[in-house]
Scaffold this motif. Structure first.
Motif, PDB file in Angstrom:
ATOM      1  N   ALA A 164       0.875  -1.272   0.098  1.00 24.98           N
ATOM      2  CA  ALA A 164      -0.056   0.009   0.032  1.00 24.98           C
ATOM      3  C   ALA A 164       0.783   1.340  -0.113  1.00 24.98           C
ATOM      4  CB  ALA A 164      -1.034  -0.082   1.227  1.00 24.98           C
ATOM      5  N   ALA A 174       2.267   1.848  -3.428  1.00 25.80           N
ATOM      6  CA  ALA A 174       1.355   2.537  -4.397  1.00 25.80           C
ATOM      7  C   ALA A 174       1.232   3.828  -4.093  1.00 25.80           C
ATOM      8  CB  ALA A 174       0.148   1.817  -4.343  1.00 25.80           C
ATOM      9  N   LEU A 175       1.090   4.575  -2.853  1.00 28.40           N
ATOM     10  CA  LEU A 175       0.855   6.023  -2.365  1.00 28.40           C
ATOM     11  C   LEU A 175       2.154   6.584  -2.836  1.00 28.40           C
ATOM     12  CD1 LEU A 175      -0.648   7.912  -0.981  1.00 28.40           C
ATOM     13  CD2 LEU A 175       0.627   7.393   1.241  1.00 28.40           C
ATOM     14  N   MET A 193       4.257   6.165  -5.165  1.00 24.17           N
ATOM     15  CA  MET A 193       4.366   6.214  -6.825  1.00 24.17           C
ATOM     16  C   MET A 193       3.349   7.180  -7.182  1.00 24.17           C
ATOM     17  SD  MET A 193       6.720   4.361  -7.836  1.00 24.17           S
ATOM     18  CE  MET A 193       8.017   3.866  -6.727  1.00 24.17           C
ATOM     19  N   LEU A 194       2.193   7.077  -6.377  1.00 22.24           N
ATOM     20  CA  LEU A 194       0.965   8.150  -6.981  1.00 22.24           C
ATOM     21  C   LEU A 194       1.425   9.423  -6.670  1.00 22.24           C
ATOM     22  CD1 LEU A 194      -2.598   7.864  -6.343  1.00 22.24           C
ATOM     23  CD2 LEU A 194      -1.501   9.755  -5.319  1.00 22.24           C
TER      24      LEU A 194
END
Lengths: 206, 125
Positions: free
Chosen positions: B62, B65-66, B68-69
């Motif tokens: 998680a 992903a955060l 990378m966003l």
């Protein structure tokens, strides 16, 4: 009730693998939407006036109603997991049923929104201004339709996933010891809610 | 936190965001909206999704992903926000400087905008 699959050492390991798998998948789904949010950020920075105009023209009340719908549905989904963990199957199914009903409501409201836009002549790639449209206006409305459309598709998939899981619970195939199956389904649903939490202010409020 | 309490907090935050959208916050509107949205997101992730209780590997997924966003959005924002007006090709330095002066007269150069003025649209490459 059911023994763990043969490639797992134990039920505990299987549950752990299932949850980790779901989180990895959710991370990839988040990155799918991240691309659209990144496009929004760059486009808004380049053409802020057009984006302000676009947001001002959005269906604010319908969009906000949808926000309420999704927040309530997520709450009910979380309650459903808790109920199943405590072996309260009837309560779980009740909560899941309400979640599914709210999910369907979301899609109906979304369809109404799209219909109102189409009626005005706003289509993906062809905004209100018509042929002489500014680039910014086209960018806003295309991003709006693609982002909310992709999100609506996710809502539909969520309905299918939650529905199948509810059916499994009804048929006594999923119980407290396999609660992680429902947990995974609701994790997906919470991601759908999460994405909308950011779509809402960006396309309807500011 | 009990899901019902979390749900209640989420609805209150949504109402706050909705109310704030009617107040003319101008430059502050977007940051305020995103701040409230982030608070709601934190509640959904920590309470509903139980990331705090999840395995370290799931938390790592998680977090990745955060990050990378944030990287993607951050760098995509940095491009239009740091653009200079493009040189006018084939017409020489004088014409380029005249074009720059024209743009600087209020057509999108951040350094000439006064706080509170509406941002004009930038040149889109």
């Amino acid at each position: 009730m059911t023994a763990p699959s043969r490639h797992f050492e134990s039920g505990v390991q299987q549950a752990h693998a299932a949850r980790l798998g779901m989180w990895v998948f959710l991370s990839s789904e988040l990155l799918l939407f991240a691309g659209l949010f990144a496009l929004y950020a760059a486009s808004r920075a380049a053409t802020p006036a057009a984006f302000h105009a676009g947001v001002a023209h959005a269906q604010k009340w319908l969009g906000s109603a949808n926000t309420l719908v999704l927040l309530l549905s997520s709450t009910l989904a979380a309650l459903a997991v808790r109920a199943l963990e405590h072996e309260r199957r009837r309560l779980c199914l009740l909560a899941l049923g309400a979640t599914l009903l709210l999910a369907a409501t979301f899609l109906v409201i979304k369809a109404a929104e799209y219909w109102l836009h189409f009626r005005e002549g706003i289509f993906p790639g062809r905004p209100l201004d018509g042929r002489s449209a500014e680039l910014g206006s086209t960018l806003f409305w295309t991003l709006y339709f693609v982002s909310t459309g992709l999100h609506a598709l996710h809502v539909l998939v969520g309905i299918l996933v939650l529905g199948m899981t509810a059916h499994g619970i009804l048929r006594l195939r999923i119980g407290a010891e396999r609660a992680y199956v429902l947990e995974n389904a609701t994790l997906y649903w919470h991601l759908v809610d999460l994405v909308w939490i950011f779509l809402w202010p960006l396309y309807y409020l500011t | 936190m009990h899901p019902l309490l979390a749900g209640g907090v989420l609805v209150v935050l949504a109402a706050l965001s909705f109310g704030a959208s009617f107040v003319p916050l101008r430059d502050w509107a977007l940051p305020v909206a995103l701040l409230v949205a982030s608070a709601k997101a934190a509640i959904v992730v920590l309470v509903f999704m139980g990331l705090g209780r999840a395995s370290a590997s799931a938390q790592l997924a998680a977090l990745a992903a955060l990050l990378m966003l944030l990287l993607l959005v951050g760098l995509m924002l940095a491009d239009p926000l740091t653009r200079e007006p493009a040189p006018v090709l084939g017409v020489g330095e004088e014409a380029t400087m005249r074009a720059r002066a024209l743009l600087d007269s209020g057509h999108g150069n951040r350094s000439t905008r006064r706080p509170g003025e509406p941002r004009p649209d930038r040149a889109v490459r």
